[in-house]
Design an enzyme around this catalytic site. Structure first.
Site, PDB file in Angstrom:
ATOM      1  N   THR A 141       0.934  -1.302   0.008  1.00 16.93           N
ATOM      2  CA  THR A 141      -0.022   0.065   0.024  1.00 16.93           C
ATOM      3  C   THR A 141       0.831   1.224  -0.142  1.00 16.93           C
ATOM      4  OG1 THR A 141      -0.053   0.138   2.505  1.00 16.93           O
ATOM      5  CG2 THR A 141      -1.587  -1.027   1.430  1.00 16.93           C
TER       6      THR A 141
ATOM      7  N   GLU B 176      -5.919  -3.974  -0.018  1.00 19.03           N
ATOM      8  CA  GLU B 176      -5.989  -4.911   0.891  1.00 19.03           C
ATOM      9  C   GLU B 176      -7.419  -5.683   0.213  1.00 19.03           C
ATOM     10  OE1 GLU B 176      -5.697  -1.895   1.487  1.00 19.03           O
ATOM     11  OE2 GLU B 176      -4.749  -1.673   3.352  1.00 19.03           O
TER      12      GLU B 176
ATOM     13  N   LYS C 219     -14.346  17.175  12.317  1.00 19.54           N
ATOM     14  CA  LYS C 219     -15.344  17.194  13.346  1.00 19.54           C
ATOM     15  C   LYS C 219     -15.474  18.677  13.910  1.00 19.54           C
ATOM     16  CE  LYS C 219     -17.712  14.519  16.778  1.00 19.54           C
ATOM     17  NZ  LYS C 219     -17.900  13.164  17.214  1.00 19.54           N
TER      18      LYS C 219
ATOM     19  N   TRP D  46     -20.280  16.083  12.095  1.00 21.48           N
ATOM     20  CA  TRP D  46     -19.164  15.507  11.242  1.00 21.48           C
ATOM     21  C   TRP D  46     -19.271  16.516   9.866  1.00 21.48           C
ATOM     22  CZ3 TRP D  46     -15.516  12.875  12.847  1.00 21.48           C
ATOM     23  CH2 TRP D  46     -15.814  12.028  13.991  1.00 21.48           C
TER      24      TRP D  46
END
Lengths: 540, 540
Positions: free
Chosen positions: B180, B325, B435, B440
């Site tokens: 990754t 993944e 936040k 959010w």
């Protein structure tokens, strides 16, 4: 990568999460029934609770004797997702064979359609392992029956909780089983694992094979007791296709009406069914069938003449090949992209081949000398297969298994040639090939040619022993009713003379009212051979 | 069912049997190269013999540092089908990371494109496990290099036998690996098994996912070192798609010219690439691109504005989601059959969702309280996955693995909502969510909205610490060249005021020349944060 098991639970759960609004339509004894997959899932959970309450455990066999309906679909998922094994009983088997396979599989429960209860009663005394009977009571009234203990499916579901935690199952566990229609001896059982059915369902959704999709409105005409309706109900639930279950009425007008009513896009079935539809349309009956993207034809070779007939009505047919031992999908006939320039005639010819091997399997073709034959469209040999949805043995039949399952391969018993593009043509069953004067004659090829005659409905060609030539072909021919007395045996022979090699011309044509069929609708050449063996011997 | 292993050998062998006439086109350093899969297979066999002669054994790592070309495709099959492990090196990694992953994977051979030799030379002293270097010598001249021992790919193949018996391999064996792109710490390795790649390739050919088919002319723009070009080369070879390998020139005019020249039907790549094509077309450049059935967009969210832009030129985009993944295919956005009646606006909005879970995987969404959230299109939570092509760990990283792989599930770190139909929207990376005052703010959502402004090329929004509100958004914006000086920060803020809640309006807009990107072309918010952290702290 995770050791995530490939099981039918994944299929069911994806349907539950994504396709709750899509529908299942079922033509039941009491008329058309329609519900959503949301309701379907709830009833699968209830059914799983019912099975648990009957002490059905991992590996137990739960048999069905039923038509293609929404209840049968519920059983398709509840039984294996509980960990039990779905054994679909072929309701067209002889009573003797039916009792044999129930005992051989050691079925613990039999779930039976209301109208098939008498069939089951007739063999009740011969079956020894069954502990419970459940009647799929469509009418709301349980029939009076000597089966016992017996339960109403609907009443049992009504009382059951609608939540069930389906267990995680090992992918190598058995999920379903099916017996082959025996042409000789007793039927032989094939056990399908979760892994095999999962991978086979994936292959059905492959864009170049059947390409089953959420956009499809799928009507399985092939019975659910015949290799799990070719696995199509599993794949359809997975990808959220609308499912149309045609019930027991499989006559051409009923099917055409249902295709028109539900705008069916794809339908798997045997060629005899599609021949019936072609004849109905030829007779002038009018149906709106333009929603069809494919009639999928398998179970027996699809004659080129039938492709032509259906094409006249703009109905595309997709030729496929498989058998009980192969779950069944092995070959699908789709032209390759660079074949667009083929003439219509060439496309018909290509369509009469069973097609290309689907992704995931391996094939080889073994000639008489035990070597692989070249792919030249001419040389013939037996088709051998291996892959993750090919059986490795017959259930509890070590002896017979040894003949069919050899060195990690399965011998199909089908004689094929393969053209340079990889399109397989099933020339004949190994045992139906006719050996005349040291050369092979394909009974299937002769049948397909005779079927090309306008007056012919169907035909079966068999080998008759012959002193000089070893074997010679004999053709049983069914004429259209309107053509009887008008078309002579000589007309058929003249028709053939222009189309096949001289030594292929059958020694005799026999007009018959119908061709004897096996329990799965295939021509029973065994019965025909028995009928005509003596007659031929007299003539020689 | 047979214990038939699910391996890449099956993919290669089907291609060999069925698609020998189909072509691979490769845009190499020396120009366009074209050959058939028949030639491809022969060279794969030769390459396998070369690897064997270098003593490459089961499980050995063979690394590639290469563009998308026909030679890289040969390595994709020869390496894993020999039993070795294909480690694709990301050529955009920092030298430090590149050396790290070569050592961490213990690569035994590195196969490198001619023009990338200097990159490898620059880290030669830091890599300790490599025994052989092979140069993909396209020009026919081996470059002068200090790498050693070093071999010419073409000369080695020329001398090698063209027959190779590929072994049967256990399906759980490693076939490939990929690291990754680390946003923090060292890159983490993911190992792909044969089974995982086989099943993932099947999912790519699923009619409702990417639907890869023999009829496709597929151009993987996504690099082959980036999650195996999303697995598309494997699937394409299996089903016989024509493959167009675009090489190293990935600028919009080169790609458009290649699409036009080869009549490309499908092309996977990141949105930045498609944005470049949209801008090129908007600038008035003329290309014939009507062969395209789908640009497949993944690797980063696809802004609705980009879908609109491409739709103006009748170019369909298919939104997909995955990560290293997950091999990577997890979600694909295709409308369901009953969504035909959606308005164009609604379809754009649906298309900006990442889509539906593909068959074979399982998902759940875990909210802040650790419970699954309802699928109402509003509530957010982290996406958890499991399935046969989801990683179970990072390679040799037990510590980091424990954070990501929990109770048999993988935590994606992506915050999503799911609508009632099951369409997932990636709201943000968990660590990029802002936040503010207990609520959010989705940085991705803000970015997509700003991208809707005609003058904006791209934008990245990050959280800046704030005394009162905890965090507040800051937006870095890249303007079209022609709009610089014409459009003000206030114009952008005014544009937003009509489109988002008041408290979502960024506290600051910063015009920049470009957004810093990671080695896989994604916005590097880590770098942006580092750039602006101090500045913001001064302002507060």
């Amino acid at each position: 990568m995770m050791e995530y098991p490939l099981t039918l639970k994944n299929l069911l759960m994806r349907n539950r999460q994504l396709f709750g609004k899509k529908e299942v339509v079922s033509r039941n004894l009491t008329g058309d029934f329609r519900y959503t997959y949301r309701d379907f899932y709830q009833r699968v959970c209830k059914l799983a609770n019912v099975l648990t309450s009957l002490d059905i455990k991992k590996g137990d066999k739960v048999a069905t004797l039923a038509w293609n309906t929404h209840r049968h679909l519920e059983l398709y998922f509840a039984v294996p997702c509980c960990g039990a094994v779905l054994h679909t009983l072929n309701l067209r088997l002889s009573r003797e064979h039916l009792a044999y396979i129930i005992n051989h599989a050691e079925d613990k429960v039999i779930v039976v359609d209301e109208d098939l209860v008498p069939l089951l009663e007739s063999i009740r005394d011969q079956i020894s392992t069954v502990k419970h009977f459940i009647v799929l009571d469509d009418t709301g009234n349980m029939p009076y029956t000597g089966l016992e203990p017996v339960y109403s499916y609907e009443q049992s579901l009504a009382k059951a909780p609608d939540h069930y935690d389906f267990p995680d199952i090992d992918e190598w566990s058995p999920a379903a089983m099916c017996y082959t229609s025996a042409t000789t001896g007793n039927p032989k059982g094939v056990v399908y694992t979760h892994r095999g059915l999962f991978l086979h369902a994936m292959a059905l959704t492959n864009a170049d094979s059947m390409g089953l999709s959420e956009k499809d409105i799928l009507m399985p005409v092939v019975p659910m007791f015949h290799v799990n309706a070719w696995g199509t109900p599993f794949a359809a639930v997975w990808v959220g296709s609308t499912l149309i279950m045609p019930g027991k009425k499989l006559d051409p007008p009923s099917l055409c009406q249902l295709i028109e009513q539900e705008k069916v896009t794809a339908s798997p079935g045997v060629p005899t069914i599609w021949m019936g539809i072609a004849q109905l349309l030829e007779s002038g009956a009018q149906y709106q069938l333009s929603s069809l993207r494919a009639l999928v034809s398998g179970g027996a070779p699809l004659p080129e003449a039938l492709i032509r007939k259906l094409d006249k009505f703009n109905i595309p047919v997709m030729h496929a090949y498989g058998m009980t031992e192969t779950t069944p999908l092995v070959l699908v006939s789709n032209p390759k992209s660079y074949m667009n320039s083929l003439s219509v005639e060439e496309k018909y010819r290509l369509g009469s081949r069973q097609g290309l091997l689907v992704p995931g399997l391996e094939m080889k073709v073994i000639g008489e000398n035990g070597q692989e034959i070249p792919w030249d469209g001419k040389q013939i040999g037996e088709l051998w297969l291996r892959g993750p949805w090919i059986a490795k043995e017959y259930y509890k039949e070590p002896e017979t298994s040894r003949e069919t399952f050899v060195d990690g391969w399965m011998r199909t018993g089908d004689i094929v040639n393969v053209d340079e593009e990889g399109y397989v043509l099933i020339v004949d069953r190994a045992k139906d090939l006719i050996k005349s004067g040291g050369e092979w004659i394909s009974s299937v090829d002769l049948e397909n040619t005779i079927m090309g005659h306008d007056a012919v409905v169907e035909t079966a060609v068999i080998a008759i022993p012959h002193e000089k030539w070893q074997e010679r072909p004999l053709a049983c021919v069914v004429l259209k009713e309107s053509e009887i007395e008008k078309v002579s045996k000589q007309d058929i022979l003249d028709f053939l003379r222009e189309r096949v090699a001289k030594w292929w011309i059958p020694d005799e044509i026999i007009f018959v009212n119908q061709i004897p069929k096996t329990s799965t609708g295939k021509f029973s050449k065994r019965i025909i051979r028995e009928m005509y063996r003596n007659r031929e011997l007299q003539q020689q």
